[in-house]
Design a protein around this motif. Structure first.
Motif, PDB file in Angstrom:
ATOM      1  N   THR C  82      40.205  41.761  40.769  1.00 17.69           N
ATOM      2  CA  THR C  82      39.600  40.636  40.066  1.00 17.69           C
ATOM      3  C   THR C  82      39.852  40.816  38.572  1.00 17.69           C
ATOM      4  OG1 THR C  82      37.534  41.820  39.883  1.00 17.69           O
ATOM      5  CG2 THR C  82      37.799  40.420  41.799  1.00 17.69           C
ATOM      6  N   ALA C 119      38.210  33.867  39.927  1.00 14.67           N
ATOM      7  CA  ALA C 119      37.851  35.238  39.590  1.00 14.67           C
ATOM      8  C   ALA C 119      38.939  36.245  39.903  1.00 14.67           C
ATOM      9  CB  ALA C 119      36.572  35.626  40.341  1.00 14.67           C
ATOM     10  N   THR C 120      39.964  35.824  40.641  1.00 12.08           N
ATOM     11  CA  THR C 120      40.904  36.801  41.165  1.00 12.08           C
ATOM     12  C   THR C 120      42.192  36.813  40.360  1.00 12.08           C
ATOM     13  OG1 THR C 120      40.007  36.196  43.303  1.00 12.08           O
ATOM     14  CG2 THR C 120      41.914  37.624  43.298  1.00 12.08           C
ATOM     15  N   LEU C 121      42.622  37.998  39.981  1.00 13.80           N
ATOM     16  CA  LEU C 121      43.904  38.169  39.309  1.00 13.80           C
ATOM     17  C   LEU C 121      45.014  37.896  40.314  1.00 13.80           C
ATOM     18  CD1 LEU C 121      45.341  39.257  36.717  1.00 13.80           C
ATOM     19  CD2 LEU C 121      45.333  41.471  37.814  1.00 13.80           C
TER      20      LEU C 121
END
Lengths: 412, 201, 179
Positions: C82, C119-121
């Protein structure tokens, strides 16, 4: 032999300061995590230490917040099932079941007996799988590496069973709303039964290695005591709550999936310490084995999906390819999602970690308007800031191991 | 086992109103009386477990935000759902239940983080899942699933990697759809303009 | 007489091996990879399974899992990264001594996977340079073993001496989307 003085944890600094004001101890800030072997995931603890004892502790979570609830609002009910696998990734099957039950409650749908029986087996196998890891890793945290190897070998056997049933080792996505993805394979029940036979001697081995092990007991008895009132106030559920002496098991109190037809005991702890929480899991595995055997003994015939669920459950593939009606039904299901009535429901299932709740708000149509996931680990961890102060630094691993949490469902 | 009748509650507390529910006993309670009602729930009706605190964003409707609480009684083995509307749509507030249930602490922080409800009287109301300087409340309906471009707080890492929060690509991702209307207009890839990484150049 | 000796009895040949420095260095490095499990989510469980008795990663000389980055030279990023976690992953990466390698295990670490959200890379290659990507959600332990063997093959062909003299190319992160 000199006189052994009782040194109470947590006041070493102040005692030193009492003895000699010059020796005023300063507290030290220590950060553990989010990447740390003893935290079982990306949990971060910011602590103030006085010597070796913890004065303050602030847990920091959110390092695995992936936005599951927002994703759910943008998906049809069926599409969200794979995401439930990844909530408590040590027991995905029971998450699938809990989610399916919540949506079925919204749709007011009953599944046939055979489907329920399959789901009960799934849930209990998931419980065994989760507790095996819980006990194994807990043993490892307390310094007993062997237990981990024993329990992990058993988990591998479980994975083979899961793979045969669902096609995947642990991201199973097995249940569907209104049924399960496919019927059980031939001879699978027999293999589950022989796994159950095989796991009991292993549990006895683990029992011999841990339960009356002096080192293990010294590290866990009277460590991390959670009183009944504290546990309730912090909203703890599952084995952690029962270890504190509260008799709450949703399988007994609010029976779903026909759990009322099976005979099993709910173990209750006495002291609510780390040792009790270990005993709780060890005993629950045995109870789950008992439940599975009862299900296998009276495994019902019938369909593995609900026939009423025409607009919800995808029709069998051979029918889609041959029949117009099923083809259209499948097409509607994929493009618009299963049509749900307006309303809101809250359903909790007794998962290995505690009560996993889904609060579904529907405005009708195929997409949930709001889906709130209540992760049991989230509540079980919130007690840390009160539980840890007063303990030694070395107790952290044991306390965290005994709480047996998963960050996937804590952060969601 | 003594079940509480809905009428029993509604008769006794004039401020309560019945709430439509698909399952459990559910009531609407005005925010002013929430603490008073929950205290009685806990002490008199033995709802000793606060299971869940959350909120719903009704988007364009007024009141826009509704806080929802789920309680469970380990004695009576029953659930109750209490919902409470936030008066203000811009700055929604609700009273904090931390003084009654310790469990409310993290739950309320989460709801504040994701939904932007301010819990008055909370001792430590700060973000819990996102980082402290994150400017948005992601679960609000006007926030896109893909996210909004935001700088990250860690300066040294940003300097080396040029990393920032950028909108997630929706094309090629999981096929998702939302709401009503035509599929081609409601699925995220249609709503999200930053679907292509090359497009940004 | 004057028989030609064909047997192997040269003292010189017995004690000296003529080879390239690259080959030696790479041979040593390749067979002593110490991985650091960056266990973030579900994939970490499969990582544990790979270390367990059934799949047994130690058959390939890579079982010395070190939880401290300072003792490890291969980071296995197992799980969803994240944005909140991204800076931590980068910091831990920087604490590892050169030379170092990164394996992105699973769909989430490789590309964000099924988590296309705020929210997630979207792929750990935006913060650290990745050497091997493993597909799967989660990958089976065999897939991880395969990835580790691929990594060994990659190490075998590196220009180690050149890299020793110059700065090790650690900044090869993907910048197309974030610059």
């Amino acid at each position: 032999m000199g006189e052994v003085k009782e040194v109470s944890v947590g006041d070493i600094g102040s005692r030193a300061a009492e003895a000699d004001p010059e020796l005023k101890a300063e507290t030290m800030a220590l950060n553990v995590g989010p990447s740390h072997p003893s935290t079982h995931g990306v949990l971060r603890l910011m602590m103030q230490l006085d010597g070796d004892s913890i004065k303050e502790c602030e847990p920091v979570i959110g390092y695995l917040h992936r936005g599951d609830e927002k994703i759910a609002e943008n998906m049809t009910y069926n599409q969200f099932i794979p995401y439930t696998d990844r909530l408590d990734y040590l027991a995905p099957l029971s998450n699938n079941v809990a989610y399916a039950l919540a949506v079925e409650k919204l749709a007011n749908l009953e599944v046939p007996d055979r489907c329920q029986a399959i789901r009960v087996i799934c849930c209990e196998l998931a419980r065994i799988s989760s507790h095996l890891l819980g006990v194994g890793v807990y043993g490892m945290d307390a310094g007993s590496w062997t237990v981990f190897m024993y329990t992990f070998t058993e988990r591998e056997k479980l994975y083979t069973l899961f793979e045969e049933l669902t096609g995947a080792r642990f991201t199973t996505s097995y249940t569907r709303i209104g049924g399960v993805a496919r019927d059980i394979p031939d001879g699978w029940l027999g293999r589950v039964d022989s796994f159950c036979k095989g796991v009991v001697p292993i549990l006895n081995q683990v029992d011999k290695m841990l339960t009356r092990n002096r080192i293990f007991m010294d590290r866990t008895v009277d460590i991390g005591v959670i009183t009944k009132e504290k546990a309730l106030s912090y909203g703890m559920t599952g084995p952690n709550l029962r270890a504190s002496g509260v008799d709450l098991d949703l399988r007994k109190d609010k029976p779903y999936l026909g759990y009322e037809n099976y005979d099993f005991e709910v173990p209750i702890g006495l002291n609510g310490d780390c040792y009790d929480r270990y005993l709780m899991r060890a005993e629950e595995i045995k109870q789950s084995v008992g439940i599975i055997r009862q299900v296998i003994g009276s495994f019902p015939e019938g369909l593995y999906y609900s026939e009423d669920a025409k607009k919800i459950f995808a029709p069998p593939k051979d029918k889609i390819l041959t029949s117009m009606e099923e083809l259209i039904q499948n097409f509607m299901l994929v493009t618009e999602g299963p049509q749900m009535p307006k309303g809101e429901v809250y359903f909790e299932a007794e998962n290995p970690k505690g009560a996993l709740g889904f609060y579904v708000v529907s405005k009708g149509g195929g997409v949930p308007y709001r889906l709130k996931i209540r992760g049991p680990s989230f509540c079980n961890l919130s007690i840390l800031s009160e539980l840890l102060p007063g303990h030694f630094l070395t107790d952290i691993t044991v306390i965290l191991g005994s709480l047996d949490f998963v960050m996937g469902e804590c952060d969601r | 086992m003594s079940e509480i009748e809905k009428s029993e509650l509604l008769d006794r507390f004039a401020y309560l109103s019945e709430r439509e529910s698909g399952d459990h006993l559910a009531v609407n309670c005005p925010a002013e009386q929430l603490i008073e009602f929950c205290t009685i729930l806990r002490d008199e009706f033995q709802f000793d477990l606060l299971l869940d605190v959350t909120a719903i964003d009704w988007d364009v409707a007024t009141p826009r935000f509704t806080g929802v609480y789920h309680f469970y009684s380990t004695v009576k083995q029953m659930y109750i759902r209490v919902a409470s509307d936030c008066k203000d749509n811009i700055k929604p507030t609700l009273p904090s239940l931390v003084s009654l249930y310790s469990a409310a602490d993290w739950h309320e922080r989460e709801t504040y983080d994701l939904m932007g409800i301010i819990y008055e009287g909370h001792p430590n109301l700060k973000r819990i899942l996102m980082w402290d300087s994150y400017p948005y409340h992601p679960l609000r309906k006007d926030f896109p699933l893909a996210g909004i471009e935001t700088p990250l707080p860690a300066e040294d890492v940003v300097e080396q990697t040029n990393l920032k929060v950028s909108a997630a690509p929706m094309m090629g991702g999981p096929f998702v759809s939302s709401g009503d209307g035509k599929m081609s207009q409601t699925e995220p890839k249609a709503k999200d303009e930053s679907w292509n990484e090359e497009k940004g150049k | 007489m004057n028989k030609q000796t064909v047997a192997y009895d040269s003292k010189v040949e017995g004690e000296v091996i003529v080879t390239r420095a690259d080959a030696v260095i790479n041979w040593i490095r390749k067979n002593s990879v110490w991985p650091m499990p960056m266990g973030l989510a579900c994939c970490a469980i499969e990582l544990m399974a790979a270390g367990g008795s059934r799949f047994d990663i130690s058959r390939f000389g890579m079982e010395v899992m070190r939880f401290s980055p300072r003792q490890a030279d291969c980071m296995i990023v197992a799980g969803t990264v994240t944005y909140k976690m991204a800076e931590v992953v980068r910091r831990i990466y920087e604490q590892m001594g050169d030379p170092k390698w990164v394996v992105a295990m699973g769909a989430c670490a490789s590309s964000g996977g099924m988590y296309r959200s705020y929210a997630t890379l979207q792929g750990v290659d935006r913060v650290v340079p990745v050497d091997v990507y493993v597909s799967g959600c989660p990958p089976r332990p065999e897939a991880l073993l395969d990835a580790m063997i691929k990594l060994q093959e990659k190490i075998k062909d590196e220009n180690s001496v050149k890299n020793l003299l110059t700065k090790h190319p650690i900044n090869k992160i993907r910048k197309d989307a974030v610059s």
